[in-house]
Enzyme design. Sequence first.
Site, mmCIF file in Angstrom:
data_model
loop_
_atom_site.group_PDB
_atom_site.id
_atom_site.type_symbol
_atom_site.label_atom_id
_atom_site.label_comp_id
_atom_site.label_asym_id
_atom_site.label_seq_id
_atom_site.Cartn_x
_atom_site.Cartn_y
_atom_site.Cartn_z
ATOM 1 N N LYS A 13 53.902 46.504 37.184
ATOM 2 C CA LYS A 13 53.304 46.075 36.095
ATOM 3 C C LYS A 13 53.303 44.596 35.572
ATOM 4 C CE LYS A 13 56.065 48.578 33.704
ATOM 5 N NZ LYS A 13 57.157 49.026 34.801
ATOM 6 N N ARG A 88 56.787 53.405 25.970
ATOM 7 C CA ARG A 88 57.309 54.348 27.003
ATOM 8 C C ARG A 88 58.201 55.658 26.707
ATOM 9 N NH1 ARG A 88 59.311 49.386 29.525
ATOM 10 N NH2 ARG A 88 60.658 49.814 31.458
ATOM 11 N N ARG A 122 64.275 42.008 44.148
ATOM 12 C CA ARG A 122 63.579 41.077 43.037
ATOM 13 C C ARG A 122 64.355 40.160 42.713
ATOM 14 N NH1 ARG A 122 60.881 43.738 37.937
ATOM 15 N NH2 ARG A 122 63.046 44.583 37.496
ATOM 16 N N ARG A 153 68.255 40.402 38.049
ATOM 17 C CA ARG A 153 68.481 40.930 36.746
ATOM 18 C C ARG A 153 69.750 41.930 36.766
ATOM 19 N NH1 ARG A 153 62.507 43.063 34.655
ATOM 20 N NH2 ARG A 153 63.774 44.923 34.248
ATOM 21 N N ARG A 164 67.322 53.965 35.567
ATOM 22 C CA ARG A 164 66.102 53.585 35.066
ATOM 23 C C ARG A 164 64.983 54.645 35.636
ATOM 24 N NH1 ARG A 164 65.677 47.694 36.764
ATOM 25 N NH2 ARG A 164 63.556 47.757 35.940
HETATM 26 P P1 AP5 Z 1 57.353 43.924 38.659
HETATM 27 O O1 AP5 Z 1 55.900 43.261 38.552
HETATM 28 O O2 AP5 Z 1 58.585 42.945 38.046
HETATM 29 O O3 AP5 Z 1 57.342 45.322 38.185
HETATM 30 P P2 AP5 Z 1 57.610 45.927 36.934
HETATM 31 O O4 AP5 Z 1 56.705 47.244 36.835
HETATM 32 O O5 AP5 Z 1 57.122 45.057 35.917
HETATM 33 O O6 AP5 Z 1 59.117 46.404 36.818
HETATM 34 P P3 AP5 Z 1 60.019 45.963 35.600
HETATM 35 O O7 AP5 Z 1 61.551 46.295 36.259
HETATM 36 O O8 AP5 Z 1 60.125 44.813 35.212
HETATM 37 O O9 AP5 Z 1 59.686 47.308 34.555
HETATM 38 P P4 AP5 Z 1 60.511 48.023 33.809
HETATM 39 O O10 AP5 Z 1 59.455 48.637 33.124
HETATM 40 O O11 AP5 Z 1 61.576 48.707 34.384
HETATM 41 O O12 AP5 Z 1 61.418 46.763 32.922
HETATM 42 P P5 AP5 Z 1 60.859 46.026 31.415
HETATM 43 O O13 AP5 Z 1 61.439 44.671 31.848
HETATM 44 O O14 AP5 Z 1 59.749 46.565 31.071
HETATM 45 O O15 AP5 Z 1 57.669 43.965 40.451
HETATM 46 C C1 AP5 Z 1 58.732 44.466 41.269
HETATM 47 C C2 AP5 Z 1 59.280 43.877 42.316
HETATM 48 O O16 AP5 Z 1 58.136 44.310 43.344
HETATM 49 C C3 AP5 Z 1 59.047 42.312 42.222
HETATM 50 O O17 AP5 Z 1 59.829 41.809 43.091
HETATM 51 C C4 AP5 Z 1 57.563 41.903 42.861
HETATM 52 O O18 AP5 Z 1 57.337 40.871 43.387
HETATM 53 C C5 AP5 Z 1 57.337 43.322 43.784
HETATM 54 N N1 AP5 Z 1 56.088 43.616 43.905
HETATM 55 C C6 AP5 Z 1 55.141 43.799 43.038
HETATM 56 N N2 AP5 Z 1 54.010 44.307 43.180
HETATM 57 C C7 AP5 Z 1 54.136 44.434 44.488
HETATM 58 C C8 AP5 Z 1 53.206 45.107 45.641
HETATM 59 N N3 AP5 Z 1 52.048 45.336 45.435
HETATM 60 N N4 AP5 Z 1 53.712 44.970 46.886
HETATM 61 C C9 AP5 Z 1 55.199 44.425 47.324
HETATM 62 N N5 AP5 Z 1 55.878 43.995 46.316
HETATM 63 C C10 AP5 Z 1 55.516 44.117 44.856
HETATM 64 O O19 AP5 Z 1 62.203 46.681 30.645
HETATM 65 C C11 AP5 Z 1 63.610 46.402 31.175
HETATM 66 C C12 AP5 Z 1 64.391 47.256 29.933
HETATM 67 O O20 AP5 Z 1 64.016 47.082 28.678
HETATM 68 C C13 AP5 Z 1 64.165 48.711 30.151
HETATM 69 O O21 AP5 Z 1 65.099 49.260 30.872
HETATM 70 C C14 AP5 Z 1 64.518 49.130 28.737
HETATM 71 O O22 AP5 Z 1 65.987 49.122 28.417
HETATM 72 C C15 AP5 Z 1 63.761 47.921 27.537
HETATM 73 N N6 AP5 Z 1 62.703 48.210 27.214
HETATM 74 C C16 AP5 Z 1 61.538 47.525 27.537
HETATM 75 N N7 AP5 Z 1 60.459 48.258 27.014
HETATM 76 C C17 AP5 Z 1 61.074 49.181 26.301
HETATM 77 C C18 AP5 Z 1 60.299 50.141 25.523
HETATM 78 N N8 AP5 Z 1 59.000 50.200 25.290
HETATM 79 N N9 AP5 Z 1 61.041 51.138 25.014
HETATM 80 C C19 AP5 Z 1 62.415 51.026 25.142
HETATM 81 N N10 AP5 Z 1 63.200 50.276 25.866
HETATM 82 C C20 AP5 Z 1 62.307 49.352 26.463
#
Ligand code: AP5
Length: 207
Positions: A13, A88, A122, A153, A164
């Site tokens: 994402k 979410r 990552r 992270r 997660r």
């Molecule tokens: P990346 O693009 O970083 O993936 P992502 O989907 O953004 O993953 P995140 O882990 O950041 O999402 P998340 O939803 O768990 O975390 P968030 O920060 O929102 O890609 C991942 C890896 O794969 C990278 O190394 C990239 O290079 C690689 N990659 C990407 N595309 C690829 C491809 N096509 N092929 C190969 N490799 C690829 O949230 C973190 C925490 O915050 C949550 O756990 C929660 O506690 C809290 N939080 C955030 N938002 C909320 C909410 N709305 N409600 C409640 N808690 C929340």
Amino acid sequence: MNIIFLGPPGAGKGTQAQRICAALNIPQISTGDILRRAMKEQTPTGLKAKSFIDAGQLVPDDVIIDIVKERLAQDDCQKGYILDGFPRTVPQAEALEGIATIDAVIELDVADQVLIDRLSGRRVCLKCGATYHVNHLNGETKCAACGEELVQRNDDKAETVLNRLTVYHAQTAPLVDFYQKKGLLKVVDGAQDMETIFQSIMDILKG
Ligand code: AP5
């Protein structure tokens, strides 16, 4: 256009939101990035969020909804945005309906085993938000964009990643059905290469 990126942790994402936002010249609103910044600055919100994030749990809905409401009221959001990681939960999606009109929901669909591999490798830049994978870094430890030292992270450690994913399937996956019923959902195979995914999303958004 007001767009939601939906998908499990590691689906890509953030990676795609950065590229699409640059192409469309709209802001990327990542609740994860906002929370990590708040933790780094030790604001009251950051201190509250830390224990949830480190455990792989969701931060309470009321905290997140307030953050998003405030962010979407800012000037740069008036021309459109991508919500990356919000909503979410069903209560978050319902609250969003009172704040904004959504034009499209893009779901990045990726199998759990691929997600585990991606997240465990990552590395991120906490300064500019760039994301890398160790397999492509060739031993480099600094951010190619801004020179900051890359880090893993806390919530990318193996046990937390599994939490997660469990939380995603229980609390966020129901949003697929929620947005399907509203006719907004478009599914993209997130296991493809990054360029193909980018083009698929651009094609969907161009309609
Ligand atoms: P990346 O693009 O970083 O993936 P992502 O989907 O953004 O993953 P995140 O882990 O950041 O999402 P998340 O939803 O768990 O975390 P968030 O920060 O929102 O890609 C991942 C890896 O794969 C990278 O190394 C990239 O290079 C690689 N990659 C990407 N595309 C690829 C491809 N096509 N092929 C190969 N490799 C690829 O949230 C973190 C925490 O915050 C949550 O756990 C929660 O506690 C809290 N939080 C955030 N938002 C909320 C909410 N709305 N409600 C409640 N808690 C929340």
